[in-house]
Design an enzyme around this catalytic site. Structure first.
Site, PDB file in Angstrom:
ATOM      1  N   HIS A   1      -8.169  10.453   9.537  1.00  0.00           N
ATOM      2  CA  HIS A   1      -7.805   9.401   8.588  1.00  0.00           C
ATOM      3  C   HIS A   1      -8.810   8.272   8.742  1.00  0.00           C
ATOM      4  CE1 HIS A   1      -3.795  10.716   7.137  1.00  0.00           C
ATOM      5  NE2 HIS A   1      -3.808  11.404   8.267  1.00  0.00           N
TER       6      HIS A   1
ATOM      7  N   LYS B   1      -6.288   3.383  10.121  1.00  0.00           N
ATOM      8  CA  LYS B   1      -4.938   3.940  10.311  1.00  0.00           C
ATOM      9  C   LYS B   1      -4.527   3.755  11.763  1.00  0.00           C
ATOM     10  CE  LYS B   1      -1.927   7.892   9.492  1.00  0.00           C
ATOM     11  NZ  LYS B   1      -0.834   7.045   9.086  1.00  0.00           N
TER      12      LYS B   1
END
Length: 151
Positions: free
Chosen positions: A80, A84
Site C-alpha cells: 500500500h 497507510k
C-alpha cells in the site's frame, strides 16, 4: 484509522446514518457505539465489489472444503502507499478464510507489508500508482514445494 471512532461517535450523536469502509480504530468499540444507539450504518473492511466477491467466494470455499490445503504453507505480501498506517483489513479477512483451508499457524504478524516506493515497484506497482494502491498476493505452497496456488 485514528479518526474512525470519533467520526462514528459524531455521526451517532447527530443521528446521521453513515457508510464506513475501514478496518481502522477500535472495531469492538465502533460496533458497540452503533449497536447500542440502534443506529443505521454500514461498516465493512472493503467496499470494492471485486474484493467483496473474492471474500465471499473464499468464505464459501472454506465452508465447503475445510482443510482442503492441510500441510500447505500460507504466505501473504501486501503493498500500500507509504502513508497507510496499519495492516490491511482486506488481507486480514482473506487470511481468516484461507486459514480455514490449511493447518498452517500463519498469523497477521506474518503478513509482509510493503510501504516503501522501491519495494512497491519491485512488487509490480506502477510508478503512477505509488500514492494510492493496494496490491496483494496470497500463496499456499505444498509441504514439498512442488505445488503452489496463488491469489
Amino acid at each position: 484509522p485514528s479518526a474512525v471512532n470519533s467520526n462514528a461517535e459524531f455521526y451517532v450523536s447527530q443521528k446521521l446514518p453513515f457508510v464506513m469502509g475501514t478496518t481502522g480504530g477500535d472495531r469492538e468499540k465502533l460496533l458497540n457505539v452503533v449497536n447500542e444507539a440502534k443506529h443505521f450504518a454500514v461498516i465493512a473492511p472493503n467496499m470494492a465489489k471485486q474484493i467483496v466477491a473474492l471474500q465471499a467466494a473464499l468464505e464459501d470455499l472454506a465452508k465447503k472444503f475445510p482443510g482442503a490445503f492441510t500441510t500447505y504453507k500460507m504466505a501473504c505480501r501486501e503493498s500500500h502507499q507509504k502513508t497507510k498506517a496499519d495492516t490491511s483489513g482486506t488481507a486480514k479477512a482473506v487470511i481468516d478464510s484461507l486459514k480455514q483451508l490449511t493447518d498452517d499457524d500463519f498469523t497477521y504478524d506474518d503478513i509482509e507489508m510493503i510501504r516503501d516506493e522501491q519495494g512497491a515497484i519491485d512488487f509490480g506497482v506502477p510508478e503512477e500508482a505509488l500514492n494510492g494502491h493496494a496490491f496483494h498476493r496470497y500463496t499456499l505452497t505444498s509441504a514439498d514445494g512442488t505445488t503452489q496456488f496463488a491469489l
